[in-house]
Design an enzyme around this catalytic site. Sequence first.
Site, PDB file in Angstrom:
ATOM      1  N   SER A 162     -17.160  18.934  -8.085  1.00  0.00           N
ATOM      2  CA  SER A 162     -16.988  17.600  -8.697  1.00  0.00           C
ATOM      3  C   SER A 162     -15.732  17.286  -9.402  1.00  0.00           C
ATOM      4  CB  SER A 162     -18.174  17.001  -9.634  1.00  0.00           C
ATOM      5  OG  SER A 162     -17.917  15.801  -9.855  1.00  0.00           O
ATOM      6  N   ALA A 163     -14.896  16.257  -9.253  1.00  0.00           N
ATOM      7  CA  ALA A 163     -13.590  16.090  -9.848  1.00  0.00           C
ATOM      8  C   ALA A 163     -13.805  15.932 -11.483  1.00  0.00           C
ATOM      9  CB  ALA A 163     -12.859  15.217  -9.272  1.00  0.00           C
TER      10      ALA A 163
ATOM     11  N   THR B 179     -13.644   5.149   4.831  1.00  0.00           N
ATOM     12  CA  THR B 179     -12.279   5.160   4.429  1.00  0.00           C
ATOM     13  C   THR B 179     -12.206   5.882   3.015  1.00  0.00           C
ATOM     14  OG1 THR B 179     -11.985   3.080   5.310  1.00  0.00           O
ATOM     15  CG2 THR B 179     -10.290   3.785   3.620  1.00  0.00           C
TER      16      THR B 179
ATOM     17  N   CYS C 194     -28.815  13.426 -17.984  1.00  0.00           N
ATOM     18  CA  CYS C 194     -29.943  12.853 -17.722  1.00  0.00           C
ATOM     19  C   CYS C 194     -31.150  12.920 -18.387  1.00  0.00           C
ATOM     20  CB  CYS C 194     -30.137  13.251 -16.299  1.00  0.00           C
ATOM     21  SG  CYS C 194     -28.809  14.084 -15.471  1.00  0.00           S
TER      22      CYS C 194
HETATM   23  C1  PLP Z   1     -22.460  16.765 -12.974  1.00  0.00           C
HETATM   24  C2  PLP Z   1     -23.258  17.667 -12.193  1.00  0.00           C
HETATM   25  C3  PLP Z   1     -23.678  17.358 -10.961  1.00  0.00           C
HETATM   26  C4  PLP Z   1     -23.399  15.966 -10.478  1.00  0.00           C
HETATM   27  O1  PLP Z   1     -22.051  15.623  -9.973  1.00  0.00           O
HETATM   28  P1  PLP Z   1     -21.570  14.168 -10.126  1.00  0.00           P
HETATM   29  O2  PLP Z   1     -20.104  14.345  -9.535  1.00  0.00           O
HETATM   30  O3  PLP Z   1     -21.535  13.697 -11.489  1.00  0.00           O
HETATM   31  O4  PLP Z   1     -22.392  13.345  -9.044  1.00  0.00           O
HETATM   32  C5  PLP Z   1     -24.378  18.381  -9.932  1.00  0.00           C
HETATM   33  N1  PLP Z   1     -24.430  19.380 -10.192  1.00  0.00           N
HETATM   34  C6  PLP Z   1     -24.267  20.036 -11.538  1.00  0.00           C
HETATM   35  C7  PLP Z   1     -24.460  21.340 -11.985  1.00  0.00           C
HETATM   36  C8  PLP Z   1     -23.550  19.010 -12.426  1.00  0.00           C
HETATM   37  O5  PLP Z   1     -23.419  19.580 -13.778  1.00  0.00           O
END
Ligand code: PLP
Length: 393
Positions: A199-200, A237, A325
């Site tokens: 995730s960026a 896209t 969360c």
């Molecule tokens: C933040 C996180 C995600 C979710 O990534 P998003 O780009 O926010 O959807 C998944 N797994 C872990 C371990 C994370 O810390």
Amino acid sequence: MKRIYLDHAATTPVNPEIVKAMLPYFNETFGNPSSLYSYGQEAKRAIEEARDKVAGIVGSQGEEIVFTSGGTESNNLAIQGAAHANHHKGNHIITTSIEHHAVLEPCRFLEERGFMITYLPVDEYGLVHPQSVKEAITDKTILISVMHANNEVGTIEPIAEIGRIAKQREIIFHTDAVQTVGHIPVDVDELGVDLLSISAHKLYGPKGVGAIYIRKGTELTSLVHGGEQEKRRRAGTENVPGIVGFGKAAELAQAEMGKEEQRLTLLRDKLISDLPRRIDHIYLNGHPTKRLPNNVNMSIEFIERELMLEELDSQGIYASAGSACSSSSTEPSHVLVALGLGGEKACNSLRLTLGRETNEDDIEQVLEVLPQTIDKVRTMSELLEGLARGCCG
Ligand SMILES: *Cc1c(COP(=O)(O)O)cnc(C)c1O
């Protein structure tokens, strides 16, 4: 008052250099990468450059990287995509009890539709034992998913060892590496994984963009249909500015990684060693050394965790109670419960995750403010309890 942001596991600020790299792709080079005129083709080239940079940070080929909307989508594509594509071989999936909800929920979703899921236990440090993976494998196992590092307690899992087991049994192996890519060395071949989620926004890139590494030859059904993009593995896209920012973030992270890892480990260990000297009834969660360089997670007894976070907020310190969360609910974290913690220790945790802008002064400030805050919160809690019992006065 100086603001000290210590929630880098939840998200990171986008580096100005990265914002600058993204800007032209909003209104200058705004063409659709699928269009054949030069505007479109320039955008397409930018995507391919970013793809190579992201591939570079995990040691893969560019063509094995598929851009998605983030870690959640990548995990869903890995779990559901591998399950559907390999259903003819079996219906059993092995994962762990400490995964992110973006792995656990797709597993539950599949469980309701006929798949069998094994949720492996972890030890008191949050470590998954490779032997337990081996023992859980059956003739019907089609996928193993174990996270690289846990987002709450920071424990780094023995992925390479599990990878060897998966390979021996020819089972697809996925790892959620959202917390490690860009922070510690990640190499898809050394880890022996077939699928890996990134995730960026966890590595100083923009939110809403991520990637999945798919080893050549891994059978995966797509989740999003409706276009030829990403070689039909993810239609729609492309988020061009986001992808460009992601590429830049990967490049910067790779350049700084070793140095930053060392710097953060020192700051982390200062907190881990000094906080218990200044605060009673405080306990480290997760493994003492096999942990992310920026993660401190502690259980603190005799406090109200919401009150503690509010007090810290008013002092300019932004921290979390565990994962982003579960902090809004009063449910204990599923991760701390899996580590065997109960009662107050499972509920009253504090997670401090450091980042690029965290410095020694910030750590000193936390070491100063946190003990006072805990004292205050403990006194307040006692008063509140007294009031509730009607014995104050
Ligand atoms: C933040 C996180 C995600 C979710 O990534 P998003 O780009 O926010 O959807 C998944 N797994 C872990 C371990 C994370 O810390």
